[in-house]
Write an enzyme that holds these catalytic residues in place. Structure first.
Site, PDB file in Angstrom:
ATOM      1  N   LYS A  77      -5.279   6.833   1.021  1.00 54.78           N
ATOM      2  CA  LYS A  77      -6.174   5.769   0.541  1.00 54.78           C
ATOM      3  C   LYS A  77      -6.947   5.145   1.700  1.00 54.78           C
ATOM      4  CE  LYS A  77      -2.768   3.651  -1.590  1.00 54.78           C
ATOM      5  NZ  LYS A  77      -1.707   4.689  -1.483  1.00 54.78           N
ATOM      6  N   THR A  78      -6.254   4.878   2.801  1.00 52.60           N
ATOM      7  CA  THR A  78      -6.943   4.307   3.960  1.00 52.60           C
ATOM      8  C   THR A  78      -7.948   5.291   4.535  1.00 52.60           C
ATOM      9  OG1 THR A  78      -5.001   2.950   4.491  1.00 52.60           O
ATOM     10  CG2 THR A  78      -6.609   3.291   6.239  1.00 52.60           C
ATOM     11  N   ASP A 122      -6.203  -3.481   1.728  1.00 52.99           N
ATOM     12  CA  ASP A 122      -5.010  -2.684   1.462  1.00 52.99           C
ATOM     13  C   ASP A 122      -3.987  -3.539   0.719  1.00 52.99           C
ATOM     14  OD1 ASP A 122      -3.387  -0.502   1.469  1.00 52.99           O
ATOM     15  OD2 ASP A 122      -2.763  -0.690   3.563  1.00 52.99           O
ATOM     16  N   THR A 171      -0.590   0.459  -4.329  1.00 55.60           N
ATOM     17  CA  THR A 171       0.461   1.381  -4.743  1.00 55.60           C
ATOM     18  C   THR A 171       1.001   1.018  -6.119  1.00 55.60           C
ATOM     19  OG1 THR A 171       2.082   0.004  -3.567  1.00 55.60           O
ATOM     20  CG2 THR A 171       1.153   1.882  -2.376  1.00 55.60           C
ATOM     21  N   ARG A 230       1.379  11.765   4.964  1.00 52.44           N
ATOM     22  CA  ARG A 230       1.947  10.908   6.017  1.00 52.44           C
ATOM     23  C   ARG A 230       3.316  11.435   6.455  1.00 52.44           C
ATOM     24  NH1 ARG A 230       2.046   4.884   4.413  1.00 52.44           N
ATOM     25  NH2 ARG A 230      -0.192   5.145   4.788  1.00 52.44           N
TER      26      ARG A 230
END
Length: 363
Positions: A77-78, A122, A171, A230
């Site tokens: 997402k980032t 975020d 999330t 990640r």
């Protein structure tokens, strides 16, 4: 200030206003982030939809609609927020919901935005309610009302803002209030990656880091990364370390298996906490059902840790069943641990009704 690369991509200048500080992990991830949407691996549906939104905005020479990205942690997402800013050739301002606890915090950020700038929020679902209400007006009318004074004598002074684009990441999209969700013109949900997509990501990142890796070594890491880039990048670093210290320096299948075994990641991607949950369910509670808090005490963790870290993957892979009476182990969990389940435990796990809602239960 702009900074163009040799491949004609644009470097979105990030101004981080979250006081979390810089970390080694953040610097590592930032160095590996793709800079163009065409280079973003996986998520083809979201990538194609977002490409259309951005291309249309560029042809109109106007900021695009606000964008909401949802999905589990670690899926990009980032990275997508940084790519959006780069594709628009605009700077990006980065902050997070927990960092904005008062309307004044948000007003300070909004009032300093330049025209066309991208504001990345975020964990947007964790913003304070007064700040959310201010964000509604800013996103829709590009203005905020600054309250001066208190009580009956308080005065609202409207402050006009230049057009900008909010990119929100969450999330837990269900925790966003409906008025805030409705103000996003585009919503994209990110799903877990396939092992093939993760192998593509790992191959690219290994090249960027100068790691000599074999195809079998990359595939071994990809298959144990739980569908999350990640996690894949973190395991890549650990296997690289193992290959340099205990191996020939080449990240091959043998080095990958030995390193992942050392760091308690098994062949299905389950780590120490995952196996502890399954061991407790099967060995101590006969397969369940058992309440969440009781299960957390049995593994020595907080209930939130078990629910948010271990459970999603165990449920998705079919090892764990959530029911109104508690958590229960599936036959696959017994098989993975090499245990023979009692006959009544197998039948009970298959016949237990699933949990109806997303709320917490069990004591």
């Amino acid at each position: 200030m702009t900074d163009d690369y040799d491949d004609s991509s644009y470097d979105a200048t990030a101004r981080i206003v979250d006081p979390g500080g810089d970390t080694e992990d953040r610097r590592f991830e930032a160095a590996l982030r793709p800079r163009k949407l065409a280079d973003f691996p996986g998520q083809p549906r979201v990538r194609d939809q977002l490409s259309l939104v951005l291309e249309a905005a560029k042809r109109r020479a106007a900021p695009p609609d606000h964008v909401l990205l949802s999905g589990p942690p670690g899926l990009g997402k980032t990275s997508l927020a940084m790519i959006i800013a780069a594709e628009l050739e605009q700077p990006i301002r980065i902050t997070s919901g927990p960092a904005i606890q008062h309307a004044g915090d948000l007003a300070a950020v909004l009032s300093s935005l330049a025209e066309g700038e991208v504001l990345f929020l975020d964990e947007i679902h964790r913003m304070a309610r007064p700040a959310e209400e201010m964000l509604y007006l800013a996103m829709e009318d590009f203005r905020v009302d600054i309250i001066v004074g208190k009580g009956p004598g308080a005065t609202a002074i409207p402050l006009e803002l230049p057009p900008f684009t909010v990119v929100g990441a969450t999330t837990r999209a269900g925790l966003l209030p409906a008025p805030l969700r409705d103000r996003f013109g585009f919503t994209g949900h990110l799903d877990f990656y396939t092992p093939e997509d993760l192998a593509q990501i790992l191959t690219r990142n290994a090249t960027l880091l100068g790691i000599d890796a074999t195809e079998q070594g990359i595939e071994e890491i990809a298959g144990r990364s739980r569908g999350t880039p990640r996690i894949a990048n973190r395991l890549l670093r650990r296997v690289r370390d193992y290959a340099q210290v205990h191996g020939s320096g080449i990240l091959d299948q043998g080095a990958a298996r030995a390193a992942l075994s050392l760091f308690d990641v098994d062949d299905r991607g389950l780590d120490r906490l995952d196996r502890a949950v399954l061991e407790a369910l099967c060995r101590r509670f006969g397969g369940g059902p058992v309440g969440l808090s009781t299960l957390a005490v049995a593994v020595g963790e907080e209930s939130d840790t078990v629910e948010t870290v271990a459970e999603p993957y165990l449920v998705r892979e079919g090892y764990l069943v959530r029911t109104p009476r508690g958590r229960a182990a599936s036959p696959l969990a017994w098989q993975h641990l090499g245990l023979t389940p009692p006959v009544n435990a197998v039948a009970g796990a298959e016949q237990l009704p699933l949990e109806d809602g997303g709320g917490r239960f069990g004591g």
